[in-house]
Design a protein around this motif. Sequence first.
Motif, PDB file in Angstrom:
ATOM      1  N   TYR A 114       0.828  -1.208   0.000  1.00 27.84           N
ATOM      2  CA  TYR A 114       0.000   0.000   0.000  1.00 27.84           C
ATOM      3  C   TYR A 114       0.860   1.255   0.000  1.00 27.84           C
ATOM      4  CZ  TYR A 114      -3.471  -3.424   1.485  1.00 27.84           C
ATOM      5  OH  TYR A 114      -4.281  -4.524   1.558  1.00 27.84           O
ATOM      6  N   LEU A 115       0.395   2.263  -0.718  1.00 27.24           N
ATOM      7  CA  LEU A 115       1.053   3.563  -0.754  1.00 27.24           C
ATOM      8  C   LEU A 115       0.087   4.582  -0.174  1.00 27.24           C
ATOM      9  CD1 LEU A 115       3.688   4.889  -1.738  1.00 27.24           C
ATOM     10  CD2 LEU A 115       2.555   5.349  -3.914  1.00 27.24           C
ATOM     11  N   LEU A 116       0.514   5.319   0.848  1.00 28.51           N
ATOM     12  CA  LEU A 116      -0.321   6.309   1.501  1.00 28.51           C
ATOM     13  C   LEU A 116       0.262   7.698   1.275  1.00 28.51           C
ATOM     14  CD1 LEU A 116      -0.420   3.526   3.247  1.00 28.51           C
ATOM     15  CD2 LEU A 116      -1.601   4.937   4.926  1.00 28.51           C
ATOM     16  N   PHE A 117      -0.620   8.677   1.197  1.00 27.56           N
ATOM     17  CA  PHE A 117      -0.198  10.061   0.976  1.00 27.56           C
ATOM     18  C   PHE A 117      -0.750  10.951   2.087  1.00 27.56           C
ATOM     19  CE2 PHE A 117      -0.271   7.916  -3.091  1.00 27.56           C
ATOM     20  CZ  PHE A 117       0.895   8.329  -3.712  1.00 27.56           C
ATOM     21  N   PRO A 118      -0.224  10.819   3.312  1.00 31.98           N
ATOM     22  CA  PRO A 118      -0.708  11.654   4.419  1.00 31.98           C
ATOM     23  C   PRO A 118      -0.201  13.087   4.290  1.00 31.98           C
ATOM     24  CG  PRO A 118       1.122  10.312   5.156  1.00 31.98           C
ATOM     25  CD  PRO A 118       0.848   9.905   3.727  1.00 31.98           C
ATOM     26  N   GLU A 119      -1.036  14.034   4.687  1.00 34.30           N
ATOM     27  CA  GLU A 119      -0.659  15.445   4.608  1.00 34.30           C
ATOM     28  C   GLU A 119      -0.925  16.122   5.943  1.00 34.30           C
ATOM     29  OE1 GLU A 119      -2.805  17.206   1.433  1.00 34.30           O
ATOM     30  OE2 GLU A 119      -1.843  16.026  -0.139  1.00 34.30           O
ATOM     31  N   GLY A 120      -0.172  17.176   6.222  1.00 37.38           N
ATOM     32  CA  GLY A 120      -0.397  17.966   7.430  1.00 37.38           C
ATOM     33  C   GLY A 120      -0.316  17.122   8.683  1.00 37.38           C
ATOM     34  N   PRO A 121      -1.320  17.223   9.568  1.00 38.19           N
ATOM     35  CA  PRO A 121      -1.284  16.467  10.834  1.00 38.19           C
ATOM     36  C   PRO A 121      -1.395  14.962  10.639  1.00 38.19           C
ATOM     37  CG  PRO A 121      -3.404  17.556  10.539  1.00 38.19           C
ATOM     38  CD  PRO A 121      -2.496  18.092   9.479  1.00 38.19           C
ATOM     39  N   ALA A 122      -1.841  14.527   9.452  1.00 35.31           N
ATOM     40  CA  ALA A 122      -1.953  13.087   9.184  1.00 35.31           C
ATOM     41  C   ALA A 122      -0.608  12.453   8.886  1.00 35.31           C
ATOM     42  CB  ALA A 122      -2.911  12.845   8.014  1.00 35.31           C
ATOM     43  N   ALA A 123       0.429  13.258   8.786  1.00 38.48           N
ATOM     44  CA  ALA A 123       1.770  12.728   8.531  1.00 38.48           C
ATOM     45  C   ALA A 123       2.435  12.356   9.861  1.00 38.48           C
ATOM     46  CB  ALA A 123       2.616  13.762   7.795  1.00 38.48           C
ATOM     47  N   PRO A 124       3.005  11.157   9.964  1.00 37.88           N
ATOM     48  CA  PRO A 124       3.667  10.737  11.210  1.00 37.88           C
ATOM     49  C   PRO A 124       4.829  11.653  11.578  1.00 37.88           C
ATOM     50  CG  PRO A 124       3.326   8.878   9.742  1.00 37.88           C
ATOM     51  CD  PRO A 124       3.019  10.106   8.947  1.00 37.88           C
ATOM     52  N   GLU A 125       5.018  11.850  12.863  1.00 33.21           N
ATOM     53  CA  GLU A 125       6.138  12.650  13.333  1.00 33.21           C
ATOM     54  C   GLU A 125       7.439  11.854  13.207  1.00 33.21           C
ATOM     55  OE1 GLU A 125       5.360  13.862  17.277  1.00 33.21           O
ATOM     56  OE2 GLU A 125       3.701  15.198  16.737  1.00 33.21           O
ATOM     57  N   PRO A 126       8.584  12.526  13.164  1.00 29.69           N
ATOM     58  CA  PRO A 126       9.869  11.810  13.073  1.00 29.69           C
ATOM     59  C   PRO A 126      10.019  10.791  14.193  1.00 29.69           C
ATOM     60  CG  PRO A 126      10.180  14.165  12.724  1.00 29.69           C
ATOM     61  CD  PRO A 126       8.752  13.993  13.144  1.00 29.69           C
ATOM     62  N   GLY A 127      10.434   9.601  13.841  1.00 29.89           N
ATOM     63  CA  GLY A 127      10.655   8.542  14.821  1.00 29.89           C
ATOM     64  C   GLY A 127       9.456   7.653  15.060  1.00 29.89           C
ATOM     65  N   ALA A 128       8.256   8.051  14.590  1.00 27.73           N
ATOM     66  CA  ALA A 128       7.054   7.260  14.859  1.00 27.73           C
ATOM     67  C   ALA A 128       7.118   5.896  14.181  1.00 27.73           C
ATOM     68  CB  ALA A 128       5.813   8.025  14.406  1.00 27.73           C
ATOM     69  N   VAL A 129       7.605   5.874  12.945  1.00 27.00           N
ATOM     70  CA  VAL A 129       7.687   4.607  12.210  1.00 27.00           C
ATOM     71  C   VAL A 129       8.685   3.674  12.876  1.00 27.00           C
ATOM     72  CG1 VAL A 129       8.379   3.534  10.032  1.00 27.00           C
ATOM     73  CG2 VAL A 129       6.943   5.592  10.009  1.00 27.00           C
ATOM     74  N   GLU A 130       9.841   4.206  13.274  1.00 24.42           N
ATOM     75  CA  GLU A 130      10.869   3.382  13.911  1.00 24.42           C
ATOM     76  C   GLU A 130      10.363   2.795  15.226  1.00 24.42           C
ATOM     77  OE1 GLU A 130      11.306   6.336  12.642  1.00 24.42           O
ATOM     78  OE2 GLU A 130      12.663   5.944  10.959  1.00 24.42           O
ATOM     79  N   ARG A 131       9.631   3.611  16.005  1.00 25.41           N
ATOM     80  CA  ARG A 131       9.098   3.110  17.276  1.00 25.41           C
ATOM     81  C   ARG A 131       8.071   2.005  17.034  1.00 25.41           C
ATOM     82  NH1 ARG A 131       9.350   8.659  18.506  1.00 25.41           N
ATOM     83  NH2 ARG A 131       7.148   8.945  17.998  1.00 25.41           N
ATOM     84  N   PHE A 132       7.255   2.170  16.014  1.00 30.40           N
ATOM     85  CA  PHE A 132       6.244   1.154  15.712  1.00 30.40           C
ATOM     86  C   PHE A 132       6.915  -0.156  15.300  1.00 30.40           C
ATOM     87  CE2 PHE A 132       3.688  -1.065  12.522  1.00 30.40           C
ATOM     88  CZ  PHE A 132       2.507  -1.280  13.227  1.00 30.40           C
ATOM     89  N   LEU A 133       7.896  -0.085  14.404  1.00 24.41           N
ATOM     90  CA  LEU A 133       8.554  -1.297  13.924  1.00 24.41           C
ATOM     91  C   LEU A 133       9.374  -1.970  15.024  1.00 24.41           C
ATOM     92  CD1 LEU A 133       9.753  -0.123  10.383  1.00 24.41           C
ATOM     93  CD2 LEU A 133       7.823  -1.624  10.927  1.00 24.41           C
ATOM     94  N   GLY A 134       9.867  -1.181  15.987  1.00 26.34           N
ATOM     95  CA  GLY A 134      10.673  -1.749  17.057  1.00 26.34           C
ATOM     96  C   GLY A 134       9.855  -2.342  18.192  1.00 26.34           C
TER      97      GLY A 134
END
Length: 231
Positions: A114-134
């Motif tokens: 899946y490809l997502l195109f979040p904008e503004g507040p819908a965009a994850p903050e820095p580090g959010a993806v890494e915390r989720f995967l970890g």
Amino acid sequence: MRLRLIYSREGLIRFTSHRDTLRIFFRAFSRSRVPVCFSGGFNPHPRVEFCPPLSLGMEGRAEEMDLRLESPVDPAVAVEAINLYLPQGLRAVSGRLLAEGCPKLGKELEGGIYLLFPEGPAAPEPGAVERFLGAERAPYVRKKPDGDKTIDARRGVARVELAGGNDDIRMEMEILFAGGPRPVEVLSLLTGIPPGELAGVRIVRTGFRRKPAAAVAAPAKEEGYEETDID
């Protein structure tokens, strides 16, 4: 003999239900005179196997379906004929004949990309993806009419990548169908925004994860891939 058809669903037709999409395709098969086999009984229907359906509002660039044929066809000719009777936004992209014994879609596909195109507040903050995967687990409460259900949104997510910046953020996810969360549920956990407020985020399924050859060859009953029957 089966014809594997690759098709796309983009634009406003993404708000058409899966059931109505089936009806559109079945009409196109009939009008284009593609020799699709029909079931027997009092309510015959085309013998067609679809990949797992797209959620309402989600686009698809390379969706797949298998058509059981009464006689051989030239795939390119069939694709051209079907497209004459499809509405704007729904398009047959390509087709190929499958060899006898080729596994069904339910035994081949194990997840979506899946490809997502979040904008503004819908965009994850820095580090959010890494915390989720970890994380070992990521509890998510799925709201349902018959009662809330807590799932582990980390389970089944094979990959999440974030690219771009500012107003051009793209997020790519690979999610397993068996027990995996919905893309918008993962985005909700990454941003803290309820899924209902993320309805405007564009989500496109760009393709599928396929099982290893050994797993495809093993006999197994799959859910969600039965030949389709609609009234």
